[in-house]
Design a protein around this motif. Structure first.
Motif, mmCIF file in Angstrom:
data_model
loop_
_atom_site.group_PDB
_atom_site.id
_atom_site.type_symbol
_atom_site.label_atom_id
_atom_site.label_comp_id
_atom_site.label_asym_id
_atom_site.label_seq_id
_atom_site.Cartn_x
_atom_site.Cartn_y
_atom_site.Cartn_z
ATOM 1 N N ILE A 169 0.853 -1.197 0.000
ATOM 2 C CA ILE A 169 0.000 0.000 0.000
ATOM 3 C C ILE A 169 0.884 1.240 0.000
ATOM 4 O O ILE A 169 1.473 1.612 1.010
ATOM 5 C CB ILE A 169 -0.946 -0.002 1.229
ATOM 6 N N ALA A 211 9.001 5.490 -2.637
ATOM 7 C CA ALA A 211 10.298 4.812 -2.624
ATOM 8 C C ALA A 211 10.238 3.466 -1.918
ATOM 9 O O ALA A 211 10.715 2.448 -2.442
ATOM 10 C CB ALA A 211 11.331 5.714 -1.943
ATOM 11 N N HIS A 264 -2.778 7.916 -5.241
ATOM 12 C CA HIS A 264 -2.536 8.899 -6.294
ATOM 13 C C HIS A 264 -1.887 8.182 -7.477
ATOM 14 O O HIS A 264 -1.872 6.957 -7.506
ATOM 15 C CB HIS A 264 -1.626 10.018 -5.775
ATOM 16 N N THR A 315 -5.909 4.108 -6.703
ATOM 17 C CA THR A 315 -6.641 3.010 -6.063
ATOM 18 C C THR A 315 -6.265 2.968 -4.589
ATOM 19 O O THR A 315 -5.338 2.261 -4.188
ATOM 20 C CB THR A 315 -6.303 1.660 -6.748
ATOM 21 N N ALA A 363 -6.229 2.014 -0.686
ATOM 22 C CA ALA A 363 -6.699 0.998 0.254
ATOM 23 C C ALA A 363 -7.639 1.714 1.220
ATOM 24 O O ALA A 363 -7.292 2.765 1.764
ATOM 25 C CB ALA A 363 -5.526 0.398 1.009
ATOM 26 N N GLY A 376 3.853 6.248 3.430
ATOM 27 C CA GLY A 376 4.504 7.537 3.671
ATOM 28 C C GLY A 376 3.767 8.351 4.725
ATOM 29 O O GLY A 376 3.510 7.876 5.844
ATOM 30 N N MET A 415 -6.248 1.074 9.869
ATOM 31 C CA MET A 415 -7.120 0.096 9.176
ATOM 32 C C MET A 415 -6.882 -1.318 9.718
ATOM 33 O O MET A 415 -7.765 -2.165 9.660
ATOM 34 C CB MET A 415 -6.851 0.105 7.665
ATOM 35 N N HIS A 423 9.511 19.093 4.916
ATOM 36 C CA HIS A 423 10.930 19.326 4.649
ATOM 37 C C HIS A 423 11.042 19.936 3.256
ATOM 38 O O HIS A 423 10.333 19.511 2.337
ATOM 39 C CB HIS A 423 11.710 18.018 4.750
ATOM 40 N N LEU A 466 13.493 22.186 0.112
ATOM 41 C CA LEU A 466 14.781 22.562 -0.482
ATOM 42 C C LEU A 466 14.510 23.586 -1.572
ATOM 43 O O LEU A 466 13.374 23.764 -2.012
ATOM 44 C CB LEU A 466 15.502 21.334 -1.036
ATOM 45 N N GLY A 510 9.017 20.851 -1.668
ATOM 46 C CA GLY A 510 8.973 20.239 -0.343
ATOM 47 C C GLY A 510 7.993 19.082 -0.305
ATOM 48 O O GLY A 510 7.170 18.912 -1.215
ATOM 49 N N GLY A 511 8.115 18.298 0.732
ATOM 50 C CA GLY A 511 7.235 17.142 0.884
ATOM 51 C C GLY A 511 7.037 16.829 2.351
ATOM 52 O O GLY A 511 7.378 17.632 3.227
ATOM 53 N N LEU A 512 6.492 15.649 2.597
ATOM 54 C CA LEU A 512 6.144 15.257 3.968
ATOM 55 C C LEU A 512 6.825 13.959 4.373
ATOM 56 O O LEU A 512 6.195 12.898 4.430
ATOM 57 C CB LEU A 512 4.631 15.071 4.093
ATOM 58 N N PRO A 513 8.122 14.024 4.661
ATOM 59 C CA PRO A 513 8.742 12.844 5.265
ATOM 60 C C PRO A 513 8.130 12.582 6.650
ATOM 61 O O PRO A 513 7.518 13.470 7.232
ATOM 62 C CB PRO A 513 10.213 13.233 5.406
ATOM 63 N N GLY A 522 15.330 10.149 5.123
ATOM 64 C CA GLY A 522 16.404 9.355 4.525
ATOM 65 C C GLY A 522 15.872 8.114 3.840
ATOM 66 O O GLY A 522 16.622 7.190 3.547
HETATM 67 C C1 LIG Z 1 12.781 18.187 0.246
HETATM 68 C C2 LIG Z 1 13.089 16.762 0.607
HETATM 69 C C3 LIG Z 1 14.382 16.297 0.516
HETATM 70 C C4 LIG Z 1 14.675 14.975 0.817
HETATM 71 N N1 LIG Z 1 15.931 14.512 0.608
HETATM 72 C C5 LIG Z 1 16.203 13.200 0.774
HETATM 73 C C6 LIG Z 1 17.475 12.685 0.439
HETATM 74 O O1 LIG Z 1 18.348 13.404 -0.012
HETATM 75 N N2 LIG Z 1 17.702 11.366 0.631
HETATM 76 C C7 LIG Z 1 16.744 10.529 1.115
HETATM 77 O O2 LIG Z 1 17.008 9.348 1.281
HETATM 78 N N3 LIG Z 1 15.516 10.994 1.435
HETATM 79 C C8 LIG Z 1 15.230 12.299 1.264
HETATM 80 N N4 LIG Z 1 13.991 12.771 1.553
HETATM 81 C C9 LIG Z 1 13.029 11.865 2.164
HETATM 82 C C10 LIG Z 1 12.386 10.985 1.125
HETATM 83 O O3 LIG Z 1 11.699 11.772 0.203
HETATM 84 C C11 LIG Z 1 11.448 10.038 1.850
HETATM 85 O O4 LIG Z 1 12.168 9.327 2.809
HETATM 86 C C12 LIG Z 1 10.807 9.037 0.906
HETATM 87 O O5 LIG Z 1 10.279 9.705 -0.197
HETATM 88 C C13 LIG Z 1 9.714 8.293 1.633
HETATM 89 O O6 LIG Z 1 9.061 7.478 0.704
HETATM 90 P P1 LIG Z 1 7.665 6.845 1.035
HETATM 91 O O7 LIG Z 1 7.513 5.719 0.085
HETATM 92 O O8 LIG Z 1 7.570 6.568 2.500
HETATM 93 O O9 LIG Z 1 6.604 8.033 0.791
HETATM 94 P P2 LIG Z 1 5.861 8.581 -0.537
HETATM 95 O O10 LIG Z 1 6.786 8.808 -1.651
HETATM 96 O O11 LIG Z 1 5.037 9.757 -0.121
HETATM 97 O O12 LIG Z 1 4.921 7.394 -0.920
HETATM 98 C C14 LIG Z 1 3.810 7.006 -0.149
HETATM 99 C C15 LIG Z 1 2.683 6.680 -1.106
HETATM 100 O O13 LIG Z 1 1.606 6.090 -0.385
HETATM 101 C C16 LIG Z 1 0.423 6.420 -1.060
HETATM 102 N N5 LIG Z 1 -0.731 6.194 -0.197
HETATM 103 C C17 LIG Z 1 -1.059 6.854 0.933
HETATM 104 N N6 LIG Z 1 -2.194 6.346 1.463
HETATM 105 C C18 LIG Z 1 -2.593 5.340 0.648
HETATM 106 C C19 LIG Z 1 -3.682 4.438 0.655
HETATM 107 N N7 LIG Z 1 -4.646 4.466 1.604
HETATM 108 N N8 LIG Z 1 -3.785 3.540 -0.362
HETATM 109 C C20 LIG Z 1 -2.859 3.503 -1.351
HETATM 110 N N9 LIG Z 1 -1.793 4.341 -1.392
HETATM 111 C C21 LIG Z 1 -1.656 5.240 -0.414
HETATM 112 C C22 LIG Z 1 0.632 7.887 -1.425
HETATM 113 O O14 LIG Z 1 -0.232 8.292 -2.475
HETATM 114 C C23 LIG Z 1 2.107 7.909 -1.802
HETATM 115 O O15 LIG Z 1 2.308 7.806 -3.200
HETATM 116 C C24 LIG Z 1 13.659 14.096 1.273
HETATM 117 C C25 LIG Z 1 12.361 14.568 1.382
HETATM 118 C C26 LIG Z 1 12.071 15.880 1.045
HETATM 119 C C27 LIG Z 1 10.652 16.349 1.133
#
Ligand SMILES: Cc1cc2nc3c(=O)[nH]c(=O)nc-3n(C[C@H](O)[C@H](O)[C@H](O)COP(=O)(O)OP(=O)(O)OC[C@H]3O[C@@H](n4cnc5c(N)ncnc54)[C@H](O)[C@@H]3O)c2cc1C
Length: 431
Positions: A35, A39, A61, A196, A198, A228, A237, A249, A251, A340-343, A371
């Motif tokens: 889900i 990354a 999304h 789609t 969950a 994420g 859930m 966070h 840049l 920016g995004g939401l780590p 990270g």
């Molecule tokens: C400005 C910035 C700089 C950064 N620099 C670095 C860096 O240099 N090196 C590094 O390692 N990290 C960096 N990060 C952190 C990195 O971006 C995150 O650690 C990483 O993207 C996390 O990935 P994720 O898969 O958890 O989240 P996301 O990429 O947000 O993916 C989560 C996905 O879950 C989906 N989702 C949510 N709810 C549901 C649901 N109910 N059903 C189905 N899908 C769902 C969302 O749509 C989303 O696509 C940075 C972040 C930012 C914002």
């Protein structure tokens, strides 16, 4: 909310591959449902498929459109403890091998990284990181001011008391890594369902059984929450609380500047939590302010899109002023882009990678602590091993979900601890 018992049978219909051919695949069962296609999810799905599993990767999304493509794309292999360092080193290896392994193109710039300390206490941390890194076989060493400036001419290191250089650190265009994993996963048969969400996780006798979406339910013995910023919403859930806080966070990227070359390394200034790297002939600058915007991860709407996150240049301007001596081109550089995004932050700055106790088959890979992109290759591989083998092949206990104890049941304390950890991101100091 957790649902229990068998969910009414339904179909998920997917076009086998674009463009639409007129045929439908009906998916009602999978070995695993991942889900979240950022990354972490992309890597987990790919590694599960390599282990022969039938996988469905869902995203609320379009895949790879939320936090992951907004990252800086940096790796830093020396981390706060041996396990994190091991995973980060393994990830760099996997990134450099991905094209050979999967056939998918992936460009990365293995130009190394430099870390600078301006004060005594941070100089001690630099020395400690060199010792710890070398003990784990990482090519990391102290370098002189002259050598640092030769490697990174945009850096003026006169104030530095200690500097290390890691030759094998790399940077890449952040979205390229999960997109490569997804293409490789699709070639191995993974079904990727964008748009789609969950909406529920069905359990029976303490074991996951289904993932429900608006298009129907998928029966599965394994669910991986890689959502994420929405990790907590998905956790609920299955009836679990994942203690993390989505934290903004940001840049910025400057217009092209004299002397900036793609072959130059990443530079970090430890004391001020600032990083800088070449990007499109200019510099990319990010950092960790003391009072970041935190969101409520329990109530974040699934429909919320990170492109609508309000951004604010002011914290980055303040951080830029603090490192103006080190990067004299920055204060007057025209800004091309702010992103920016939401780590997700955890109270101790380590990720959460675990099979949830009490809910058999429900796994979490989150708490990226800014990270997650760079560590996603190894996390995906070890989690896939765990799902397939029934036990982790590496001791992941430092990353387990329950390590925070009852203190972090308090939302206020959780937010405070995560804020402190964010504001001290480069520091090895404990709260
Ligand atoms: C400005 C910035 C700089 C950064 N620099 C670095 C860096 O240099 N090196 C590094 O390692 N990290 C960096 N990060 C952190 C990195 O971006 C995150 O650690 C990483 O993207 C996390 O990935 P994720 O898969 O958890 O989240 P996301 O990429 O947000 O993916 C989560 C996905 O879950 C989906 N989702 C949510 N709810 C549901 C649901 N109910 N059903 C189905 N899908 C769902 C969302 O749509 C989303 O696509 C940075 C972040 C930012 C914002």
């Amino acid at each position: 909310m957790a649902t229990t018992g068998r969910t009414k049978s339904a179909f998920i219909r997917v076009h086998p591959r674009p463009p639409f051919t007129g045929d439908f695949i009906v998916i009602t069962k999978a070995d695993a449902v991942v889900i979240g296609a950022g990354a972490f999810g992309a890597s987990v799905a790919y590694h599960l498929a390599r282990r022969g599993k039938q996988v469905v990767l869902l995203d609320a999304h379009e895949a790879v459109t939320q936090t992951s493509p907004r990252a800086a794309g940096l790796t830093q292999q020396i981390r706060s403890d041996p396990l994190m360092t091991q995973l980060a080193m393994q990830s760099v290896h996997q990134i450099t091998q991905l094209t050979a392994e999967s056939g998918e193109p992936l460009t990365c710039h293995q130009n190394g990284s430099i870390k600078v300390a301006l004060t005594e206490s941070f100089a001690a941390q630099i020395q400690d990181e060199v010792q710890r890194g070398q003990a784990q076989g990482l090519e990391i060493a102290l370098v002189s001011q002259q050598e640092a400036q030769r490697l990174a001419p945009f850096l003026q290191p006169e104030r530095a008391l200690a500097i290390w250089y890691t030759a094998s650190d790399l940077y890449l265009e952040p979205g390229d890594l999960p997109r490569a994993y997804i293409r490789a996963a699709q070639k191995l048969g993974v079904t990727v369902l964008s748009h789609t969400p969950a909406t529920a996780v069905g359990t029976r006798a303490g074991q996951v059984e289904t993932v429900v979406t608006p298009q129907g339910a998928i029966e599965t013995p394994a669910v991986i929450d890689t959502a994420g910023a929405w990790t907590r919403v998905v956790g609920v859930m299955a009836g679990i609380n994942v203690p993390l806080v989505p934290t903004r966070h940001q840049l910025y990227i400057t217009e092209p500047l004299p002397g900036i070359q793609v072959e130059q390394p990443i530079v970090r200034v430890l004391d001020y939590n600032v990083y800088v790297r070449p990007e499109q002939g200019g510099l990319m600058v990010g950092g960790y302010e003391p009072d970041p915007l935190q969101l409520d991860g329990q109530t974040l709407a699934t429909t919320f899109d990170i492109k609508d996150l309000a951004l604010d240049m002011a914290p980055l301007r303040r951080l830029t002023e603090l490192v103006a001596t080190e990067f004299p081109q920055l204060p007057n550089a025209p800004i091309k882009l702010l992103r920016g995004g939401l780590p997700t932050m955890t109270p101790d700055g380590r990720h959460i990678v675990d099979q949830v106790p009490g809910v058999g088959g429900f796994f979490v890979a989150s708490g990226c602590c800014v990270g997650g992109l760079s560590i996603s290759p190894a996390v995906g591989a070890v989690l896939a091993d765990w799902v397939v083998e029934g036990a982790p092949t590496l001791d992941l206990s430092p990353l387990r979900l329950e390590r925070f104890g009852p203190a972090m049941q308090s939302e206020e304390r959780l937010r405070e601890a995560c804020l402190w950890r964010y504001a001290h991101h480069y520091s090895s100091e404990e709260q």
